[in-house]
Design an enzyme around this catalytic site. Structure first.
Site, PDB file in Angstrom:
ATOM      1  N   GLU A 322      38.730  27.569  41.679  1.00 17.52           N
ATOM      2  CA  GLU A 322      38.166  26.049  42.606  1.00 17.52           C
ATOM      3  C   GLU A 322      39.025  25.034  42.807  1.00 17.52           C
ATOM      4  OE1 GLU A 322      34.018  27.117  43.107  1.00 17.52           O
ATOM      5  OE2 GLU A 322      34.110  25.122  42.297  1.00 17.52           O
ATOM      6  N   HIS A 343      44.340  48.133  25.929  1.00 24.24           N
ATOM      7  CA  HIS A 343      44.023  49.878  26.333  1.00 24.24           C
ATOM      8  C   HIS A 343      44.078  48.991  28.117  1.00 24.24           C
ATOM      9  CE1 HIS A 343      43.966  51.269  22.638  1.00 24.24           C
ATOM     10  NE2 HIS A 343      43.448  50.249  22.682  1.00 24.24           N
ATOM     11  N   LYS A 460      28.019  28.556  52.048  1.00 21.39           N
ATOM     12  CA  LYS A 460      27.112  28.348  51.720  1.00 21.39           C
ATOM     13  C   LYS A 460      26.479  27.737  52.725  1.00 21.39           C
ATOM     14  CE  LYS A 460      27.081  25.780  46.715  1.00 21.39           C
ATOM     15  NZ  LYS A 460      27.332  24.446  46.683  1.00 21.39           N
TER      16      LYS A 460
END
Length: 469
Positions: A322, A343, A460
């Protein structure tokens, strides 16, 4: 400082021209000087447009809080936080933290690193009177919200019994973040239904943490909550772990705030004064930047060895992405937990695209007594582990770290080690502050404002427009 964290990038440096470090040093030191001058700009009317927003208050905040506590004691912010935290510990056995992004990830990192790995499964006595902890308001997930509300409803039926009492804190600088505001409305409704909407508990067991102005501050004043903790104007959300945002919930969980802040303050001092080679912030930033600039290595892997630092890695993922993911720039962060992820991700890091710098986060001493590998009768030794007689679980982990680093070195994959002598409040404080300082330093180095998040604000705004149809 015998408990200081260390950054060792010697393995990575073998894969890059040493002259680049020398050539970078003037620009790196100039970026550090710019950060120091940013502090002087705070609170003035002379902040240039390209510096807006300027949320540099986090840099000196840990020492400021410690100094204030030394001078004012219980009347200081730290003193008030500890007093209210002790009150919630005594009056409730479940604690709900509502917040998203920086209002959530920092506390989650502290919780997982510094509390018992099975904290919520322990009895109240085993937890030392500390409440269980639950996070919400960090997503839009109907099933998760419903599950926690049902857990509180079925587990809390007698508000006179401390084992059946719960409390909450809501964390939002503006009060307008939808996920947290929705969570607060839902859990406030549940809390008021349990204790009574006009009861003393419906106010004393709710602790808002918010800006000095805004929707949540206005609502808190309207409701008459007795304690509302501030988020400073000059500290952005993802840099707020050493404000009330992280400190109050951590205090409720019994974290040593003074040691946490002392670690952060000591790291700031090292950053401000130590030269390259002895300065984890400068050295880490230099290595990350040079591998990206000269080797096109744009993936930053934070490889945590052990489960308790996974949330710290996720906190860093948000911090880096960010802060620097702007103007079509910025490395991509990724957290892995080893040996678990060897793995899956380990295979890719070993033989995949050469675009990754791996930083191992290693805790030298386990927080508990080393567990020895059991020896069994030979007829039960099908797993061949008797050959490890005398070895402990930490020995196995150390072998895995050494073996993995050697495998990467054999095929010229760059690695560095961030070493914590032990996992405690002091070392975690250092680590969090180091990564915040390094993120801002790199932003200044590549001429990107590390503060603000225009991309997040866009989503937003669009979400609100869709909901308003």
């Amino acid at each position: 400082m015998t408990n200081s964290i260390r950054y060792d990038d010697s393995a990575a440096r073998k894969l890059i021209d040493g002259k680049w470090y020398e050539e970078l040093q003037p620009a790196l030191l100039a970026a550090r000087e710019e950060m120091l001058k940013d502090i002087e700009l705070l609170g003035s009317d002379a902040i240039p447009a390209e510096k807006q927003p300027l949320d540099a208050g986090f840099q000196n905040l840990p020492q400021q809080l410690l100094d204030e506590y030394e001078a004012q004691g219980a009347e200081s912010l730290l003193g008030r936080i500890e007093t209210k935290a002790a009150e919630l510990r005594e009056q409730s056995d479940r604690f709900v933290v509502l917040g998203i992004g920086g209002s959530y990830m920092g506390m989650r990192a502290l919780f997982e690193a510094l509390c018992h790995p099975l904290h919520n499964e322990l009895t109240r006595e085993q937890r030392g009177g500390v409440p269980r902890l639950y996070f919400e308001g960090n997503n839009v997930d109907n099933d998760s919200v419903t599950a926690l509300r049902e857990l509180l409803e079925t587990g809390c039926q007698d508000p006179q019994d401390v084992l059946q009492r719960w409390s909450l804190t809501v964390i939002s600088k503006s009060g307008g973040t939808l996920e947290t505001a929705l969570g607060f409305r839902l859990f406030r409704e549940a809390l008021e239904a349990y204790y009574g909407a006009d009861s003393e508990e419906s106010r004393s067991l709710v602790v808002p943490i918010t800006g000095l102005e805004g929707k949540l501050r206005n609502f808190s004043n309207h409701k008459g909550y007795p304690e509302v903790f501030p988020i400073p104007d000059n500290v952005g959300g993802r840099f707020s772990v050493f404000t009330s945002v992280g400190l109050f919930p951590a205090a409720v969980l019994g974290v040593d705030l003074k040691q946490l802040l002392q670690g952060a303050a000591d790291m700031t001092r090292r950053f401000n004064s130590e030269p390259m080679g002895d300065n984890p912030v400068l050295d880490y930033t230099a290595t990350c930047h040079l591998f990206e600039r000269e080797k096109n290595i744009s993936m930053r892997i934070l490889s945590t060895w052990g489960k308790r630092l996974e949330a710290l890695g996720l906190w860093y993922d948000q911090l880096l992405a960010e802060s620097l993911g702007k103007e079509e720039k910025g490395a991509t962060p990724l957290t892995v937990v080893n040996t678990r992820d060897l793995h899956s991700r380990g295979q890719q890091h070993q033989e995949g695209v050469r675009d990754k710098l791996i930083t191992n986060v290693i805790v030298e001493r386990a927080g508990t007594e080393p567990v020895a590998v059991p020896v069994v009768p030979e007829e039960e030794n099908q797993d061949q582990l008797n050959k490890l007689e005398g070895k402990t679980v930490p020995d196995v982990l150390s072998a895995a770290i050494e073996g993995t680093n050697r495998a990467y070195a054999d095929v010229n994959r760059p690695t560095a080690d961030l070493i914590l002598p032990t996992l405690d409040a002091y070392t975690v404080g250092q680590t969090l502050q180091m990564l915040m300082l390094a993120t801002v330093l790199e932003g200044r180095l590549i001429d990107i404002n590390p503060y603000g998040q225009p991309g997040v604000e866009a989503y937003k705004k669009n979400m609100q427009e869709v909901l308003s149809r």
